[in-house]
Design an enzyme around this catalytic site. Structure first.
Site, PDB file in Angstrom:
ATOM      1  N   HIS A 251       0.816  -1.225   0.000  1.00  0.00           N
ATOM      2  CA  HIS A 251       0.000   0.000   0.000  1.00  0.00           C
ATOM      3  C   HIS A 251       0.849   1.275   0.000  1.00  0.00           C
ATOM      4  CE1 HIS A 251      -0.581   1.189   4.562  1.00  0.00           C
ATOM      5  NE2 HIS A 251       0.671   0.891   4.312  1.00  0.00           N
ATOM      6  N   ASP A 252       2.143   1.134   0.286  1.00  0.00           N
ATOM      7  CA  ASP A 252       3.033   2.307   0.276  1.00  0.00           C
ATOM      8  C   ASP A 252       3.436   2.728  -1.136  1.00  0.00           C
ATOM      9  OD1 ASP A 252       3.229   2.583   3.046  1.00  0.00           O
ATOM     10  OD2 ASP A 252       4.969   1.261   3.197  1.00  0.00           O
ATOM     11  N   GLU A 279      -3.028  -6.732   4.002  1.00  0.00           N
ATOM     12  CA  GLU A 279      -3.440  -5.370   3.632  1.00  0.00           C
ATOM     13  C   GLU A 279      -4.934  -5.237   3.873  1.00  0.00           C
ATOM     14  OE1 GLU A 279      -1.617  -2.900   2.327  1.00  0.00           O
ATOM     15  OE2 GLU A 279       0.217  -3.857   1.598  1.00  0.00           O
ATOM     16  N   GLU A 306      -4.549   2.164  -1.220  1.00  0.00           N
ATOM     17  CA  GLU A 306      -5.222   0.931  -0.823  1.00  0.00           C
ATOM     18  C   GLU A 306      -5.918   0.401  -2.069  1.00  0.00           C
ATOM     19  OE1 GLU A 306      -4.843  -0.233   2.356  1.00  0.00           O
ATOM     20  OE2 GLU A 306      -3.646   1.546   2.770  1.00  0.00           O
TER      21      GLU A 306
END
Ligand code: SAH
Length: 342
Positions: A251-252, A279, A306
């Site tokens: 998600h980064d 996640e 996301e």
């Protein structure tokens, strides 16, 4: 049937509550940063006592405490005394899964100024953090060990929060060696090894982060089964594991960067090796989900996002994996499992 309570609040009042939401958040930050829930663990104290223990200005601190008591984050036991509530107990340093460091990192020195530049991201698609600080967040953390420590403690606290739910939903049995890529201070790998005495582990993260993990790991009782490796997952990840976990890593990053990391996992895994992402999965409909706001946190902090189930499926395919299943848990996280196909 009675309508939910919020429906009875006039829209203008609801909007005022939303607009002033960050006032509450900033008060929570002050509470966490000053360590006040720790000071209240044996019972209520006056604002003056708390101010002298924390080096704060008593009349101003009193006003913050009074406001927090109005939203049940504290209790006001008499005109000038305040005590913990179940909400403030979560901010104590000594409770398992403490949210103190998370409150400090999210509402303090780096995430908060980045959110101040949200409009920059919305107008340009750029990364608000980089706009505010002039460099990417991981470089900032590498240069600012105090902030990095709080961030790493925050991640450890969040992992502890989710641990029970993760293990109740997913069985790591049958894996011989598991590697946690971007595993921070080792919370996840430690919890897997503690529950699975036959599994061995590798903890991989940036060199300075792995260094910081050493003391925690030594105290965990599973250090003899964990190998620590420092490096850069855009260059390569170590071989030797038949399954890789990555919690809150993908998600980064944007899709291109995510596929690059996942391809490096592909290179390191044997045929049929598993790539397990932990996640939040964005639901397709309009309902409230933590992931929808964490998504904006990623927009401003790292340029990541996301993702929906379909978006995860595409990433796995692009990196040479087949998404095999998504296991929801009682936490905001799901366990997304993929198998190496080529
Ligand atoms: N998995 C942990 C930490 C998530 S935070 C948890 O969920 O608690 C993201 C992690 O990615 C940080 O620990 C950060 O140090 C690591 N990271 C960022 N860039 C990296 C890189 N290029 N190589 C290796 N690790 C990196």
């Amino acid at each position: 049937m009675n309508a939910p309570a919020t429906k009875e609040i006039p829209p203008a009042l609801q909007m005022l509550q939303l607009i002033s939401g960050f006032w509450v958040s900033r008060c929570v930050y002050v509470l966490a940063k000053l360590g006040i829930p720790d000071l209240l663990k044996d019972g209520p104290k006056s604002a003056a006592e708390l101010a002298s223990a924390t080096g704060a200005h008593a009349p101003s601190l009193f006003r913050v405490l009074r406001a927090l008591a109005a939203v049940d984050v504290l209790t006001q036991t008499s005109a000038d005394r305040f005590g913990n509530t179940p909400l403030s107990e979560t901010l104590r340093s000594d409770v398992p899964g403490s949210l103190r460091a998370f409150a400090m990192t999210e509402l303090g020195e780096e995430h908060y100024p980045a959110w101040g530049e949200l409009m920059h991201s919305v107008r340009t698609g750029g990364i608000a953090f980089d706009q505010a600080f002039g460099e990417p967040v991981w470089e900032f953390f590498a240069k600012n060990p105090e902030n990095a420590k709080i961030f790493n403690d925050a991640m450890s606290g969040m992992t502890t929060q989710a641990e029970t739910a993760l293990h109740a939903a997913y069985d790591f049995e049958g894996i011989d060696t598991i590697m946690d890529v971007g595993g921070g201070h080792g919370g996840l790998i430690t919890s897997i090894l503690k529950r699975n005495p036959d599994i061995r582990g590798i903890l991989f993260d940036a060199p300075q982060v792995v260094e910081g993990a050493q003391a925690k790991l030594a105290a965990s009782g599973v250090a003899d089964r964990v190998r620590l490796v420092g490096g850069d997952f855009f260059k390569s990840v170590p071989e030797g594991a038949d399954a890789i976990t990555m919690k809150w890593i993908i998600h980064d990053w944007n899709d291109e960067q995510s596929v690059a990391i996942m391809k490096n996992c592909h290179r390191a895994l044997p045929a049929n090796g598993k790539l397990i992402l932990i996640e939040a999965v964005v639901p397709p409909g309009g309902e409230m989900h933590f992931a929808k706001f964490m998504d904006l946190n990623m927009l401003v902090m790292t340029g990541g996002r996301e993702r929906t189930e379909e978006e995860f499926r595409r990433l796995y395919e692009a990196a040479g994996f087949r998404l095999t299943r998504i296991v929801p848990t009682e936490s905001p996280f799901s366990i997304i499992e993929g198998v190496r196909v080529q």
